[in-house]
Design a protein around this motif. Sequence first.
Motif, PDB file in Angstrom:
ATOM      1  N   LEU A 186       0.733  -1.131   0.071  1.00  0.00           N
ATOM      2  CA  LEU A 186       0.040  -0.162   0.178  1.00  0.00           C
ATOM      3  C   LEU A 186       0.791   1.399  -0.075  1.00  0.00           C
ATOM      4  CD1 LEU A 186      -2.886  -1.207   2.526  1.00  0.00           C
ATOM      5  CD2 LEU A 186      -3.215  -0.807  -0.108  1.00  0.00           C
ATOM      6  N   GLN A 187       2.135   1.174   0.479  1.00  0.00           N
ATOM      7  CA  GLN A 187       2.987   2.334   0.635  1.00  0.00           C
ATOM      8  C   GLN A 187       3.455   2.559  -0.642  1.00  0.00           C
ATOM      9  OE1 GLN A 187       4.415   4.271   3.084  1.00  0.00           O
ATOM     10  NE2 GLN A 187       3.471   3.449   5.007  1.00  0.00           N
ATOM     11  N   LEU A 188       3.631   1.528  -1.492  1.00  0.00           N
ATOM     12  CA  LEU A 188       4.113   1.598  -2.609  1.00  0.00           C
ATOM     13  C   LEU A 188       3.334   2.265  -3.742  1.00  0.00           C
ATOM     14  CD1 LEU A 188       6.067  -1.778  -3.730  1.00  0.00           C
ATOM     15  CD2 LEU A 188       7.311   0.606  -3.661  1.00  0.00           C
ATOM     16  N   PHE A 189       2.046   1.735  -3.636  1.00  0.00           N
ATOM     17  CA  PHE A 189       0.888   2.192  -4.411  1.00  0.00           C
ATOM     18  C   PHE A 189       0.609   3.538  -4.133  1.00  0.00           C
ATOM     19  CE2 PHE A 189      -3.461   3.678  -4.166  1.00  0.00           C
ATOM     20  CZ  PHE A 189      -3.943   3.630  -5.297  1.00  0.00           C
ATOM     21  N   PHE A 190       0.513   4.050  -2.855  1.00  0.00           N
ATOM     22  CA  PHE A 190       0.102   5.449  -2.344  1.00  0.00           C
ATOM     23  C   PHE A 190       1.387   6.405  -3.038  1.00  0.00           C
ATOM     24  CE2 PHE A 190       0.220   8.875   0.743  1.00  0.00           C
ATOM     25  CZ  PHE A 190      -1.448   9.087   0.803  1.00  0.00           C
ATOM     26  N   GLY A 191       2.460   6.146  -2.763  1.00  0.00           N
ATOM     27  CA  GLY A 191       3.628   6.839  -3.122  1.00  0.00           C
ATOM     28  C   GLY A 191       3.765   6.951  -4.861  1.00  0.00           C
ATOM     29  N   HIS A 192       3.600   5.790  -5.465  1.00  0.00           N
ATOM     30  CA  HIS A 192       3.807   6.002  -6.807  1.00  0.00           C
ATOM     31  C   HIS A 192       2.455   6.654  -7.525  1.00  0.00           C
ATOM     32  CE1 HIS A 192       4.565   4.500 -11.098  1.00  0.00           C
ATOM     33  NE2 HIS A 192       3.152   4.512 -11.161  1.00  0.00           N
ATOM     34  N   PHE A 193       1.341   6.539  -6.901  1.00  0.00           N
ATOM     35  CA  PHE A 193       0.130   7.345  -7.299  1.00  0.00           C
ATOM     36  C   PHE A 193       0.249   8.604  -7.110  1.00  0.00           C
ATOM     37  CE2 PHE A 193      -4.400   8.500  -7.223  1.00  0.00           C
ATOM     38  CZ  PHE A 193      -4.834   8.285  -8.246  1.00  0.00           C
ATOM     39  N   LEU A 194       0.409   8.922  -5.749  1.00  0.00           N
ATOM     40  CA  LEU A 194       0.395  10.420  -5.391  1.00  0.00           C
ATOM     41  C   LEU A 194       1.560  11.221  -5.572  1.00  0.00           C
ATOM     42  CD1 LEU A 194      -1.580  12.319  -3.976  1.00  0.00           C
ATOM     43  CD2 LEU A 194      -0.746  11.811  -1.827  1.00  0.00           C
TER      44      LEU A 194
END
Length: 222
Positions: A186-194
Amino acid sequence: MSLSYSQKQNWVLILLCCLYAVGLVGVSWPLHPEFMRLTPLNLLTTFGLCLWAEKQHDKRLYLALFAVYWGGWFLELAGVQTGLIFGEYSYGATLGPQLGGTPFMIGLNWAMLVYASSSIILRFFSSSPLWLRSLLGASLMVILDLFIEPAAVRYDMWSWGNPPYNSLLVAPWQNYAVWWLAAFGLQLFFGHFLGPRRNPALEFLFLWQFVFFLWIYLFLLM
């Protein structure tokens, strides 16, 4: 009169201190047997205040939080229903309304912790690659969870299949390992998306949560 970004942050820091000071008093000298039932209201209020103090309100932020909320919630739902992901556990009444044995508040908790820990890591490792920041952010979340678990069992947030005992590791190792993997993803997704995004008020909220659950563990459960 509209407040500036710094004024909003300052007001939120003051309000967080007041709310968590009341929380510490409430658990140390029980004001009411149902005091911990205010946990969902506290989480909604404090996370809402921190979002109000955002520097920039944009669609991508709320889409990212929405995705993390439901990603975390469905993972918990699968965990409760199967007992295969985190281990055998079930939620109590403290976290409020549920669907499929899974409180809606648990998704909000995932969103708050992912954003807050990501922000803290960015403060100190802004030049590091996303994978390393995500690894550190997930580790920070698991460290907090170590102190949440005993309080959660004590106050009927959730319980494990094994009888709770007076130990830091009241949950099985499987729980912490999967929690770390899920948090990392979820950290990877959050940082990549935002992209890199910080919210100092959320960092302060994370610190208060750590102090709150550490206090419960050291002074009420030892």
